[in-house]
Design a protein around this motif. Structure first.
Motif, mmCIF file in Angstrom:
data_model
loop_
_atom_site.group_PDB
_atom_site.id
_atom_site.type_symbol
_atom_site.label_atom_id
_atom_site.label_comp_id
_atom_site.label_asym_id
_atom_site.label_seq_id
_atom_site.Cartn_x
_atom_site.Cartn_y
_atom_site.Cartn_z
ATOM 1 N N GLN A 71 26.833 68.785 27.178
ATOM 2 C CA GLN A 71 25.583 68.281 27.750
ATOM 3 C C GLN A 71 25.020 69.282 28.766
ATOM 4 O OE1 GLN A 71 25.086 67.326 31.141
ATOM 5 N NE2 GLN A 71 27.167 67.951 31.633
ATOM 6 N N LYS A 72 23.698 69.267 28.919
ATOM 7 C CA LYS A 72 23.012 70.220 29.810
ATOM 8 C C LYS A 72 22.440 69.565 31.065
ATOM 9 C CE LYS A 72 23.573 73.551 26.857
ATOM 10 N NZ LYS A 72 24.799 74.281 26.948
ATOM 11 N N TYR A 73 22.486 68.239 31.146
ATOM 12 C CA TYR A 73 21.896 67.538 32.291
ATOM 13 C C TYR A 73 22.502 67.975 33.622
ATOM 14 C CZ TYR A 73 19.811 64.201 29.043
ATOM 15 O OH TYR A 73 19.079 63.626 28.049
ATOM 16 N N LEU A 74 23.798 68.216 33.627
ATOM 17 C CA LEU A 74 24.509 68.452 34.883
ATOM 18 C C LEU A 74 24.866 69.922 35.086
ATOM 19 C CD1 LEU A 74 26.822 65.298 34.796
ATOM 20 C CD2 LEU A 74 24.514 65.517 35.710
ATOM 21 N N GLU A 75 24.072 70.818 34.505
ATOM 22 C CA GLU A 75 24.307 72.249 34.734
ATOM 23 C C GLU A 75 24.135 72.548 36.212
ATOM 24 O OE1 GLU A 75 21.964 74.743 32.183
ATOM 25 O OE2 GLU A 75 23.228 74.306 30.462
ATOM 26 N N GLY A 76 25.063 73.317 36.766
ATOM 27 C CA GLY A 76 25.036 73.656 38.185
ATOM 28 C C GLY A 76 25.755 72.644 39.058
ATOM 29 N N TRP A 77 26.162 71.525 38.488
ATOM 30 C CA TRP A 77 26.924 70.510 39.204
ATOM 31 C C TRP A 77 28.416 70.829 39.082
ATOM 32 C CZ3 TRP A 77 25.134 64.885 39.596
ATOM 33 C CH2 TRP A 77 23.736 64.790 39.591
ATOM 34 N N HIS A 78 29.220 70.290 39.987
ATOM 35 C CA HIS A 78 30.675 70.323 39.831
ATOM 36 C C HIS A 78 31.031 69.104 38.982
ATOM 37 C CE1 HIS A 78 34.938 70.658 40.685
ATOM 38 N NE2 HIS A 78 34.915 69.352 40.878
ATOM 39 N N VAL A 79 31.531 69.327 37.777
ATOM 40 C CA VAL A 79 31.815 68.236 36.837
ATOM 41 C C VAL A 79 33.266 68.317 36.380
ATOM 42 C CG1 VAL A 79 31.237 67.236 34.587
ATOM 43 C CG2 VAL A 79 29.419 68.198 36.024
ATOM 44 N N GLU A 80 33.928 67.186 36.428
ATOM 45 C CA GLU A 80 35.272 67.059 35.867
ATOM 46 C C GLU A 80 35.244 65.903 34.873
ATOM 47 O OE1 GLU A 80 38.461 66.913 38.709
ATOM 48 O OE2 GLU A 80 37.363 68.238 40.075
ATOM 49 N N ILE A 81 35.866 66.110 33.720
ATOM 50 C CA ILE A 81 35.926 65.086 32.679
ATOM 51 C C ILE A 81 37.386 64.906 32.281
ATOM 52 C CG2 ILE A 81 35.219 64.440 30.343
ATOM 53 C CD1 ILE A 81 32.746 66.230 30.725
ATOM 54 N N GLN A 82 37.847 63.651 32.336
ATOM 55 C CA GLN A 82 39.235 63.357 32.009
ATOM 56 C C GLN A 82 39.313 62.190 31.036
ATOM 57 O OE1 GLN A 82 41.938 65.049 32.989
ATOM 58 N NE2 GLN A 82 40.617 66.461 34.102
ATOM 59 N N PRO A 83 40.065 62.333 29.933
ATOM 60 C CA PRO A 83 40.304 61.197 29.034
ATOM 61 C C PRO A 83 41.285 60.223 29.694
ATOM 62 C CG PRO A 83 41.478 63.143 28.268
ATOM 63 C CD PRO A 83 40.685 63.566 29.463
ATOM 64 N N LEU A 84 41.082 58.937 29.464
ATOM 65 C CA LEU A 84 41.933 57.898 30.042
ATOM 66 C C LEU A 84 42.959 57.422 29.023
ATOM 67 C CD1 LEU A 84 39.156 55.908 31.937
ATOM 68 C CD2 LEU A 84 40.637 57.737 32.797
ATOM 69 N N ILE A 85 44.108 56.986 29.495
ATOM 70 C CA ILE A 85 45.209 56.612 28.615
ATOM 71 C C ILE A 85 45.077 55.189 28.090
ATOM 72 C CG2 ILE A 85 47.703 56.149 28.538
ATOM 73 C CD1 ILE A 85 48.039 58.613 30.358
ATOM 74 N N PHE A 86 44.996 54.207 28.969
ATOM 75 C CA PHE A 86 45.014 52.811 28.540
ATOM 76 C C PHE A 86 43.633 52.323 28.101
ATOM 77 C CE2 PHE A 86 48.663 53.052 31.490
ATOM 78 C CZ PHE A 86 49.662 52.768 30.573
ATOM 79 N N SER A 87 42.589 52.943 28.588
ATOM 80 C CA SER A 87 41.221 52.508 28.293
ATOM 81 C C SER A 87 40.733 53.187 27.019
ATOM 82 C CB SER A 87 40.312 52.808 29.479
ATOM 83 O OG SER A 87 40.756 52.111 30.617
ATOM 84 N N HIS A 88 41.188 52.692 25.887
ATOM 85 C CA HIS A 88 40.838 53.302 24.600
ATOM 86 C C HIS A 88 39.605 52.672 23.960
ATOM 87 C CE1 HIS A 88 42.823 49.865 22.761
ATOM 88 N NE2 HIS A 88 43.794 50.060 23.632
#
Length: 134
Positions: A71-88
């Protein structure tokens, strides 16, 4: 994150650039989560203190995962993306809330959902300023 193939929820944590006003960051984040080309956003909130927010996305396919990661919306932002274990899935995210409350605090999620707590401040104003209202 690229190796995740199965459906699950992903947590996205994003801080806007320091020079971006909170109101602009709020609008960008809201536009971002509303984009139908991205996975389904099932939860979001904005931060007090720094412009930005968190989003829980339900990512069903590798194509949706790739759309989120590129995605390009948050270019220049500090972004972290993490997959969740139990929330499938969205319902599993809800079940995880219920489990956490019950297992660690002995509280029933359905009771909390029915509580009538007073609202404090002005949430819309807080989202625009990233400051707590009195």
């Amino acid at each position: 994150v690229k190796r995740i193939q199965k459906p699950r929820c992903f947590l996205l944590y994003a801080l806007a650039p320091a020079d971006l006003p909170a109101a602009d960051a709020n609008r960008i984040l809201n536009t971002f989560i509303g984009d139908p080309a991205l996975p389904l956003a099932i939860f979001h909130d904005h931060f007090i203190g720094k412009a930005g927010g968190i989003v829980i996305f339900f990512v069903e396919t590798p194509a949706e995962r790739d759309a989120l990661l590129s995605q390009k919306y948050l270019e220049g932002w500090h972004v972290e993306i993490q997959p969740l274990i139990f929330s499938h899935s969205p319902s599993a995210f809800d079940a995880q809330i219920a489990f956490t409350l019950k297992a660690y605090r002995g509280i029933d999620w359905e009771v909390i959902q029915r509580e009538q707590r007073p609202a404090y401040g002005n949430p819309s104003r807080e989202a625009e300023t990233a400051e707590e209202e009195e």
